[in-house]
Design a protein around this motif. Sequence first.
Motif, PDB file in Angstrom:
ATOM      1  N   MET A   1       0.853  -1.184   0.000  1.00 21.48           N
ATOM      2  CA  MET A   1       0.000   0.000   0.000  1.00 21.48           C
ATOM      3  C   MET A   1       0.887   1.231   0.000  1.00 21.48           C
ATOM      4  N   SER A  37      10.444  -7.325  -7.141  1.00 19.86           N
ATOM      5  CA  SER A  37       9.766  -6.082  -6.822  1.00 19.86           C
ATOM      6  C   SER A  37      10.371  -4.973  -7.673  1.00 19.86           C
ATOM      7  N   ARG A  51       3.707   0.515   3.425  1.00 15.90           N
ATOM      8  CA  ARG A  51       3.750  -0.568   4.414  1.00 15.90           C
ATOM      9  C   ARG A  51       3.832  -1.891   3.667  1.00 15.90           C
ATOM     10  N   PRO A  52       4.907  -2.642   3.866  1.00 12.99           N
ATOM     11  CA  PRO A  52       5.038  -3.911   3.149  1.00 12.99           C
ATOM     12  C   PRO A  52       4.047  -4.934   3.683  1.00 12.99           C
ATOM     13  N   SER A  53       3.596  -5.813   2.814  1.00  8.96           N
ATOM     14  CA  SER A  53       2.751  -6.922   3.260  1.00  8.96           C
ATOM     15  C   SER A  53       3.581  -7.898   4.075  1.00  8.96           C
ATOM     16  N   GLN A  54       2.907  -8.771   4.786  1.00 14.17           N
ATOM     17  CA  GLN A  54       3.623  -9.795   5.550  1.00 14.17           C
ATOM     18  C   GLN A  54       4.474 -10.653   4.622  1.00 14.17           C
ATOM     19  N   GLU A  55       3.901 -10.999   3.469  1.00 18.93           N
ATOM     20  CA  GLU A  55       4.638 -11.806   2.503  1.00 18.93           C
ATOM     21  C   GLU A  55       5.888 -11.079   2.028  1.00 18.93           C
ATOM     22  N   MET A  56       5.767  -9.768   1.795  1.00 16.89           N
ATOM     23  CA  MET A  56       6.916  -9.005   1.318  1.00 16.89           C
ATOM     24  C   MET A  56       8.008  -8.930   2.380  1.00 16.89           C
ATOM     25  N   TYR A  80       2.749  -6.883  12.203  1.00 10.26           N
ATOM     26  CA  TYR A  80       2.228  -8.236  12.032  1.00 10.26           C
ATOM     27  C   TYR A  80       2.661  -9.122  13.200  1.00 10.26           C
TER      28      TYR A  80
END
Length: 275
Positions: A1, A37, A51-56, A80
């Motif tokens: 995001m 990426s 904000r990076p995703s958990q996966e990222m 997270y």
Amino acid sequence: MVGMGPDTAGTGVGVLLRGWRERRRLSQLQLALLADSSARHISFIENGRARPSQEMVLRLAEHLDVPVRERNALLLAAGYAPHYPEKRLDDPAMAALRSGMERLLASHDPYPALVVDGTFQVLAANRALGLLLTGVAPHLLEPPLNAMRITLHPEGVAPRILNLRQWRRHLLERMEQQVGLVRSEPLRALLEEVRAYPEPPGAAADGGEEDITELFPFALPLRIAFEGRVLSFLSTIATFNTPMDVTVSELAMETFLPADTETVAFLQAAVGTER
């Protein structure tokens, strides 16, 4: 995001990731290519604009070779839950692991072997290691045993290590590398403690470094005076591949291989195991 504004996540995960990237000497573009990426997205994450995703987070941590404990710290910093559990070694779920380590240790007799955790506490050892601890001060053998204290303390094994200066330098460098990988105050405190130990009386002025290099040009040995003889060992360290638990990720099995036939013969006779 994207578009959250600087530090909207309020976590500092970007600062932590930047630190790991710089430690690995990768550019934002290089990391982006590894993680599938873009350099722009990596820049936004590091600057707190995304904000990076958990996966990222997990993907970047993998490509940056971040230790498992620190991966959990990155996830927490990003908001997270931790991904990796941290079970005690005596947890029933660890039974198979404990059994496997015990078999490995026993199979290495009559040569010394031990298992340590991330702060060098001794979690398990075989019979041969006990032989080398003869003469160590009782207070150093009270639980929890610490391999670095036992080795480098003036009342430990240190007075019997013939190449103490070399071996001490090797151990301190090993600890410094580990302190650089994990934010562990107990480990940092241990490093400062053992670094301050005085040199045992009678330690060789030069550690016999030139003679040892001539005898063992392929690897640094540990040479210990024991009952009127010299025992020489080469040390190897094994860790678990792709650990999925914090505790397991920090386990290390150190085995000592005899570096000459005299050491082989003595240990086979003393420990009573034929190889």
